[in-house]
Motif scaffolding. Sequence first.
Motif, PDB file in Angstrom:
ATOM      1  N   GLY A  38       0.772  -1.237   0.000  1.00 52.79           N
ATOM      2  CA  GLY A  38       0.000   0.000   0.000  1.00 52.79           C
ATOM      3  C   GLY A  38       0.795   1.274   0.000  1.00 52.79           C
ATOM      4  N   ALA A  39       2.120   1.195  -0.088  1.00 50.91           N
ATOM      5  CA  ALA A  39       2.947   2.395  -0.054  1.00 50.91           C
ATOM      6  C   ALA A  39       3.078   3.019  -1.439  1.00 50.91           C
ATOM      7  CB  ALA A  39       4.339   2.067   0.478  1.00 50.91           C
ATOM      8  N   LYS A  40       3.268   4.324  -1.455  1.00 48.73           N
ATOM      9  CA  LYS A  40       3.715   5.029  -2.649  1.00 48.73           C
ATOM     10  C   LYS A  40       5.236   4.964  -2.640  1.00 48.73           C
ATOM     11  CE  LYS A  40      -0.186   8.273  -2.365  1.00 48.73           C
ATOM     12  NZ  LYS A  40      -0.727   7.771  -1.074  1.00 48.73           N
ATOM     13  N   VAL A  41       5.852   4.727  -3.802  1.00 46.22           N
ATOM     14  CA  VAL A  41       7.271   4.402  -3.826  1.00 46.22           C
ATOM     15  C   VAL A  41       8.053   5.368  -4.713  1.00 46.22           C
ATOM     16  CG1 VAL A  41       8.967   2.604  -4.282  1.00 46.22           C
ATOM     17  CG2 VAL A  41       6.685   1.977  -3.480  1.00 46.22           C
ATOM     18  N   VAL A  42       9.168   5.844  -4.174  1.00 46.61           N
ATOM     19  CA  VAL A  42      10.123   6.644  -4.930  1.00 46.61           C
ATOM     20  C   VAL A  42      11.303   5.735  -5.243  1.00 46.61           C
ATOM     21  CG1 VAL A  42      11.600   8.681  -4.941  1.00 46.61           C
ATOM     22  CG2 VAL A  42       9.394   8.741  -3.752  1.00 46.61           C
ATOM     23  N   VAL A  43      11.510   5.474  -6.522  1.00 47.74           N
ATOM     24  CA  VAL A  43      12.517   4.521  -6.985  1.00 47.74           C
ATOM     25  C   VAL A  43      13.754   5.284  -7.445  1.00 47.74           C
ATOM     26  CG1 VAL A  43      13.036   2.691  -8.639  1.00 47.74           C
ATOM     27  CG2 VAL A  43      10.724   2.895  -7.688  1.00 47.74           C
ATOM     28  N   GLU A  54      10.934   0.051 -15.634  1.00 42.29           N
ATOM     29  CA  GLU A  54      10.243  -1.240 -15.566  1.00 42.29           C
ATOM     30  C   GLU A  54       9.659  -1.474 -14.173  1.00 42.29           C
ATOM     31  OE1 GLU A  54      11.314  -6.009 -15.904  1.00 42.29           O
ATOM     32  OE2 GLU A  54      12.669  -4.516 -16.758  1.00 42.29           O
ATOM     33  N   THR A  55      10.409  -1.105 -13.145  1.00 49.31           N
ATOM     34  CA  THR A  55       9.919  -1.265 -11.772  1.00 49.31           C
ATOM     35  C   THR A  55       8.722  -0.352 -11.517  1.00 49.31           C
ATOM     36  OG1 THR A  55      12.086  -1.936 -10.956  1.00 49.31           O
ATOM     37  CG2 THR A  55      10.542  -1.033  -9.332  1.00 49.31           C
ATOM     38  N   VAL A  56       8.811   0.887 -11.962  1.00 48.27           N
ATOM     39  CA  VAL A  56       7.687   1.813 -11.811  1.00 48.27           C
ATOM     40  C   VAL A  56       6.465   1.274 -12.543  1.00 48.27           C
ATOM     41  CG1 VAL A  56       6.811   4.100 -12.442  1.00 48.27           C
ATOM     42  CG2 VAL A  56       9.091   3.871 -11.427  1.00 48.27           C
ATOM     43  N   ARG A  57       6.663   0.766 -13.735  1.00 53.11           N
ATOM     44  CA  ARG A  57       5.544   0.223 -14.516  1.00 53.11           C
ATOM     45  C   ARG A  57       4.907  -0.968 -13.804  1.00 53.11           C
ATOM     46  NH1 ARG A  57       7.932   0.475 -18.850  1.00 53.11           N
ATOM     47  NH2 ARG A  57       8.907  -1.592 -18.903  1.00 53.11           N
ATOM     48  N   ALA A  58       5.729  -1.821 -13.220  1.00 54.83           N
ATOM     49  CA  ALA A  58       5.207  -2.983 -12.497  1.00 54.83           C
ATOM     50  C   ALA A  58       4.362  -2.540 -11.306  1.00 54.83           C
ATOM     51  CB  ALA A  58       6.359  -3.866 -12.030  1.00 54.83           C
ATOM     52  N   VAL A  59       4.826  -1.513 -10.610  1.00 58.72           N
ATOM     53  CA  VAL A  59       4.061  -0.993  -9.470  1.00 58.72           C
ATOM     54  C   VAL A  59       2.728  -0.425  -9.939  1.00 58.72           C
ATOM     55  CG1 VAL A  59       4.002   0.831  -7.720  1.00 58.72           C
ATOM     56  CG2 VAL A  59       6.078  -0.542  -8.033  1.00 58.72           C
ATOM     57  N   GLU A  60       2.765   0.359 -10.997  1.00 55.35           N
ATOM     58  CA  GLU A  60       1.539   0.985 -11.498  1.00 55.35           C
ATOM     59  C   GLU A  60       0.564  -0.036 -12.051  1.00 55.35           C
ATOM     60  OE1 GLU A  60       3.397   5.369 -12.642  1.00 55.35           O
ATOM     61  OE2 GLU A  60       3.175   3.841 -14.204  1.00 55.35           O
ATOM     62  N   GLY A  63      -1.565  -1.449  -9.549  1.00 50.64           N
ATOM     63  CA  GLY A  63      -2.477  -0.524  -8.903  1.00 50.64           C
ATOM     64  C   GLY A  63      -1.834   0.450  -7.938  1.00 50.64           C
ATOM     65  N   GLY A  64      -0.498   0.478  -7.879  1.00 53.01           N
ATOM     66  CA  GLY A  64       0.193   1.377  -6.966  1.00 53.01           C
ATOM     67  C   GLY A  64       0.676   2.647  -7.643  1.00 53.01           C
ATOM     68  N   GLN A  65       1.387   3.449  -6.885  1.00 48.04           N
ATOM     69  CA  GLN A  65       1.949   4.698  -7.397  1.00 48.04           C
ATOM     70  C   GLN A  65       3.446   4.693  -7.163  1.00 48.04           C
ATOM     71  OE1 GLN A  65      -0.215   8.427  -6.435  1.00 48.04           O
ATOM     72  NE2 GLN A  65      -1.645   7.113  -5.307  1.00 48.04           N
ATOM     73  N   ALA A  66       4.212   5.128  -8.179  1.00 46.04           N
ATOM     74  CA  ALA A  66       5.660   5.172  -8.057  1.00 46.04           C
ATOM     75  C   ALA A  66       6.216   6.229  -8.999  1.00 46.04           C
ATOM     76  CB  ALA A  66       6.279   3.816  -8.372  1.00 46.04           C
ATOM     77  N   VAL A  67       7.404   6.694  -8.670  1.00 55.95           N
ATOM     78  CA  VAL A  67       8.120   7.636  -9.527  1.00 55.95           C
ATOM     79  C   VAL A  67       9.589   7.265  -9.483  1.00 55.95           C
ATOM     80  CG1 VAL A  67       8.424   9.305  -7.639  1.00 55.95           C
ATOM     81  CG2 VAL A  67       8.543  10.075 -10.016  1.00 55.95           C
ATOM     82  N   ALA A  68      10.263   7.382 -10.626  1.00 58.78           N
ATOM     83  CA  ALA A  68      11.694   7.094 -10.702  1.00 58.78           C
ATOM     84  C   ALA A  68      12.483   8.386 -10.675  1.00 58.78           C
ATOM     85  CB  ALA A  68      12.008   6.303 -11.976  1.00 58.78           C
ATOM     86  N   VAL A  69      13.606   8.380  -9.958  1.00 59.86           N
ATOM     87  CA  VAL A  69      14.455   9.567  -9.833  1.00 59.86           C
ATOM     88  C   VAL A  69      15.914   9.154 -10.019  1.00 59.86           C
ATOM     89  CG1 VAL A  69      15.122  11.539  -8.413  1.00 59.86           C
ATOM     90  CG2 VAL A  69      12.840  10.532  -8.146  1.00 59.86           C
ATOM     91  N   GLN A  70      16.591   9.765 -10.982  1.00 60.67           N
ATOM     92  CA  GLN A  70      17.999   9.478 -11.196  1.00 60.67           C
ATOM     93  C   GLN A  70      18.855  10.334 -10.277  1.00 60.67           C
ATOM     94  OE1 GLN A  70      20.748  11.318 -12.522  1.00 60.67           O
ATOM     95  NE2 GLN A  70      22.081   9.504 -12.588  1.00 60.67           N
ATOM     96  N   GLY A  71      19.970   9.775  -9.825  1.00 60.13           N
ATOM     97  CA  GLY A  71      20.871  10.572  -9.005  1.00 60.13           C
ATOM     98  C   GLY A  71      22.115   9.806  -8.612  1.00 60.13           C
ATOM     99  N   ASP A  72      23.182  10.533  -8.370  1.00 58.61           N
ATOM    100  CA  ASP A  72      24.432   9.985  -7.861  1.00 58.61           C
ATOM    101  C   ASP A  72      24.486  10.298  -6.372  1.00 58.61           C
ATOM    102  OD1 ASP A  72      27.016   9.411  -7.081  1.00 58.61           O
ATOM    103  OD2 ASP A  72      27.979  10.467  -8.747  1.00 58.61           O
ATOM    104  N   LEU A  73      24.300   9.297  -5.521  1.00 64.11           N
ATOM    105  CA  LEU A  73      24.181   9.542  -4.085  1.00 64.11           C
ATOM    106  C   LEU A  73      25.495   9.933  -3.426  1.00 64.11           C
ATOM    107  CD1 LEU A  73      21.611   6.847  -2.918  1.00 64.11           C
ATOM    108  CD2 LEU A  73      21.238   9.141  -3.863  1.00 64.11           C
ATOM    109  N   THR A  74      26.603   9.897  -4.172  1.00 65.39           N
ATOM    110  CA  THR A  74      27.844  10.437  -3.615  1.00 65.39           C
ATOM    111  C   THR A  74      27.868  11.956  -3.727  1.00 65.39           C
ATOM    112  OG1 THR A  74      29.121  10.282  -5.683  1.00 65.39           O
ATOM    113  CG2 THR A  74      29.093   8.340  -4.249  1.00 65.39           C
ATOM    114  N   LYS A  75      26.873  12.526  -4.393  1.00 66.13           N
ATOM    115  CA  LYS A  75      26.740  13.981  -4.517  1.00 66.13           C
ATOM    116  C   LYS A  75      25.595  14.434  -3.617  1.00 66.13           C
ATOM    117  CE  LYS A  75      28.440  14.000  -9.275  1.00 66.13           C
ATOM    118  NZ  LYS A  75      28.137  14.328 -10.699  1.00 66.13           N
ATOM    119  N   VAL A  76      25.901  15.262  -2.631  1.00 69.87           N
ATOM    120  CA  VAL A  76      24.904  15.672  -1.646  1.00 69.87           C
ATOM    121  C   VAL A  76      23.719  16.358  -2.316  1.00 69.87           C
ATOM    122  CG1 VAL A  76      24.486  17.079   0.404  1.00 69.87           C
ATOM    123  CG2 VAL A  76      26.629  15.815   0.173  1.00 69.87           C
TER     124      VAL A  76
END
Length: 255
Positions: A38-43, A54-60, A63-76
């Motif tokens: 039942g969670a909304k997911v930030v991927v 593909e993961t976002v599409r599978a969630v949707e 029947g769920g909600q998700a959004v994909a966000v690109q990022g390099d986590l070594t950059k604050v």
Amino acid sequence: MPEKSEKPGKTMRNKVALIGGGEKNLGGLLSRAFAASGAKVVVHYHGSQSEAEETVRAVEEAGGQAVAVQGDLTKVADVRRLFDTAVDTFGGVDVAVNTTGMVLRKPILETTEDEYDRMFGINAKAGFFFIQEAGRRLNDNGRIVSIGTSLLAAFTDGYATYAGGKAPLEHFTRAAAKEFADRGISVNVVAPGPMDTPFFYPQETPERVEFHKSQAQGNQLTHIEDIVPVIEFLVTDGWWFTGQTLFPNGGYTTR
């Protein structure tokens, strides 16, 4: 201190979960499992846009909600943008799980400065600032989980920069558990044994793979399907755990 009645129940319904490295492997399975609860997911993803989509599409499609966000986590700045997107899209964040990491098996005498910096960048620096931003942005009674390694409790060769880079997560977690406690936020590390994922095999010979299998119950590597329920427990019924490192590793040891 937030009221006990506000703490999460047995599902993640109406919660927002942000998953570092949430596009594939353990992170991808977590994204799907949290959405199924039942969670909304930030991927979050670094380079695998197609797998994130593909993961976002599978969630949707489920029947769920998700959004994909690109990022390099070594950059604050990218860490902050990731949490900004979660808040802007879904109104807040309740659960933050960081599954990202980098593995290197190399003797100390052969390890270069660039390799050291790269390993500590993703395993320690990114882990620290993920916890920091989660502490700033999570709703009261939030949950933070980092993925460590069972090598934190082992004597082994070759993994100095990997295990060394993951080791600070324990200390970051203990401090954060105290510092965020007044808002009811729990902070923990889950430290699996060697996992049966594409990240593991390039570091090992077939003989060492068999050795690692022999060190765990059932003569097998850790499966990501065995780790997801542990994390699900920590972010729901297991709210009383905080500042801890849990070792779901089938008894894996190289002592």
